[in-house]
Each structure stands twice: as structure tokens, then as C-alpha cells.
Design a protein around this motif. Structure first.
Motif, PDB file in Angstrom:
ATOM      1  N   LEU A  14       0.828  -1.204   0.000  1.00 46.53           N
ATOM      2  CA  LEU A  14       0.000   0.000   0.000  1.00 46.53           C
ATOM      3  C   LEU A  14       0.866   1.260   0.000  1.00 46.53           C
ATOM      4  O   LEU A  14       0.614   2.193  -0.764  1.00 46.53           O
ATOM      5  CB  LEU A  14      -0.937   0.004   1.205  1.00 46.53           C
ATOM      6  CG  LEU A  14      -1.797   1.245   1.389  1.00 46.53           C
ATOM      7  CD1 LEU A  14      -2.730   1.458   0.204  1.00 46.53           C
ATOM      8  CD2 LEU A  14      -2.576   1.159   2.689  1.00 46.53           C
ATOM      9  N   CYS A  45       2.502   1.692  -3.408  1.00 45.66           N
ATOM     10  CA  CYS A  45       1.517   2.156  -4.400  1.00 45.66           C
ATOM     11  C   CYS A  45       1.176   3.627  -4.179  1.00 45.66           C
ATOM     12  O   CYS A  45       1.020   4.373  -5.148  1.00 45.66           O
ATOM     13  CB  CYS A  45       0.266   1.290  -4.351  1.00 45.66           C
ATOM     14  SG  CYS A  45      -0.892   1.654  -5.693  1.00 45.66           S
ATOM     15  N   LEU A  46       1.070   4.038  -2.940  1.00 44.87           N
ATOM     16  CA  LEU A  46       0.781   5.446  -2.654  1.00 44.87           C
ATOM     17  C   LEU A  46       1.908   6.340  -3.172  1.00 44.87           C
ATOM     18  O   LEU A  46       1.655   7.372  -3.802  1.00 44.87           O
ATOM     19  CB  LEU A  46       0.593   5.642  -1.149  1.00 44.87           C
ATOM     20  CG  LEU A  46       0.170   7.026  -0.692  1.00 44.87           C
ATOM     21  CD1 LEU A  46      -1.149   7.442  -1.326  1.00 44.87           C
ATOM     22  CD2 LEU A  46       0.059   7.061   0.821  1.00 44.87           C
ATOM     23  N   THR A  60       1.670   6.453  -6.955  1.00 43.04           N
ATOM     24  CA  THR A  60       0.532   7.285  -7.365  1.00 43.04           C
ATOM     25  C   THR A  60       0.884   8.761  -7.266  1.00 43.04           C
ATOM     26  O   THR A  60       0.601   9.540  -8.191  1.00 43.04           O
ATOM     27  CB  THR A  60      -0.702   6.968  -6.496  1.00 43.04           C
ATOM     28  OG1 THR A  60      -0.989   5.572  -6.586  1.00 43.04           O
ATOM     29  CG2 THR A  60      -1.910   7.771  -6.952  1.00 43.04           C
ATOM     30  N   LEU A  62      -5.167   1.082  -4.378  1.00 37.38           N
ATOM     31  CA  LEU A  62      -5.226   1.902  -3.167  1.00 37.38           C
ATOM     32  C   LEU A  62      -6.509   1.663  -2.369  1.00 37.38           C
ATOM     33  O   LEU A  62      -6.519   1.809  -1.152  1.00 37.38           O
ATOM     34  CB  LEU A  62      -5.109   3.385  -3.524  1.00 37.38           C
ATOM     35  CG  LEU A  62      -3.758   3.823  -4.080  1.00 37.38           C
ATOM     36  CD1 LEU A  62      -3.833   5.266  -4.570  1.00 37.38           C
ATOM     37  CD2 LEU A  62      -2.656   3.645  -3.048  1.00 37.38           C
TER      38      LEU A  62
END
Length: 157
Positions: free
Chosen positions: A111, A114-115, A118, A136
Motif C-alpha cells: 500500500l 503504491c501510494l 501514485t 489503493l
């Protein structure tokens, strides 16, 4: 000429295949664990992750096509690959060590990766960032579910 989407898709498929190949046959252990009562969608999880991986590969493709073969783009591709490796590692690591906490840690780490991706791609392409939203949104649910399972099965935490 090989298209970039073919390479990105092939790498995503190969990492997923490798993760499946190295996953120990400990599924009996996992199947016998107690689950939260609200976990009624477990059969949909493979489909959910398939959609998430397709969206992630599509996001990577958009970033690659924006600035192909640059140093920053290669770095971004490395981050996408790192995200997939951490995500795919969930099952083999958790099953090999029979540890739901290991699964929870990998889920939370995925997570965070990925954050970061992003936020990094948002300035390059809104679409690339939006394609990471399924990850997310789902990753906290999966991570929370694994954490809840560790509380319901303290002997396997």
C-alpha cells in the motif's frame, strides 16, 4: 517491433507466474484458519487482484509512453516492478512462514509503495494515477482482513 505494452504485460505475467510457482503447498493451513464473519467475498479476491494487476500494468504503460527510455521512466518502471513483487510475495511468504503478520506487513508495504507511485505519476498523467486507485482502495481491505485473521488465529499470527 515489440510494443511497450507487450513487454510490460509479459513482465507482469511472469512475476505473477513466478509467485505462483514458488508458493508452497500450504493452502490447507490457510483454508483452515478462522475468518471474520463479514468476509463473504473471498471467492471474488482472485478476480479483484486480476483487475488490479491489469490496471497497474496499464498505468505503467501510460508512464512509459509519456517519456520512453528516460532515466526517470526506468526508475518508475522499477517502482512498478517492486510493487508487483511485494504484492505477489504475500502468498508465498505468508504460507512458507505460516504467518498472518508477515502477510499483514507485506500488504501494508505494498500500500505504501503504491501510494508513493501514485503521487509520483500524478504530475505526469492523471489517468496513470487513477488506474492505481483500485490498488489503493483494495489493499487496505486485504491488509485489514489479514490482520483480523491474525487476531482470530493468534496461534498462526
Amino acid at each position: 517491433m515489440i510494443k511497450s505494452w507487450m513487454i510490460i504485460g509479459s513482465i507482469a505475467f511472469l512475476v505473477g507466474f513466478a509467485g505462483n510457482w514458488i508458493t508452497p503447498n500450504q493452502s490447507q493451513w490457510f483454508r483452515h484458519l478462522q475468518r471474520p464473519k463479514w468476509l463473504t467475498f473471498e471467492s471474488a479476491i482472485p478476480l479483484i487482484w486480476t483487475i488490479i494487476f491489469i490496471c497497474g500494468a496499464w498505468s505503467a504503460y501510460i508512464i512509459w509512453e509519456h517519456s520512453p527510455n528516460t532515466e526517470i521512466t526506468r526508475l518508475m518502471m522499477g517502482l512498478y516492478l517492486l510493487l508487483e513483487i511485494f504484492t505477489i510475495a504475500y502468498s508465498p511468504v505468508m504460507l512458507r512462514f505460516r504467518s498472518l503478520i508477515a502477510g499483514t506487513i507485506l500488504g501494508g508495504t505494498g500500500l505504501l509503495i503504491c501510494l508513493l507511485i501514485t503521487l509520483a505519476v500524478l504530475s505526469v498523467s492523471l489517468w496513470a494515477a487513477l488506474l492505481l486507485l483500485p490498488y489503493l482502495l483494495w489493499s487496505p481491505i486485504g491488509t485489514y482482513t489479514t490482520w483480523q485473521m491474525s487476531r482470530l488465529n493468534p496461534q498462526d499470527a
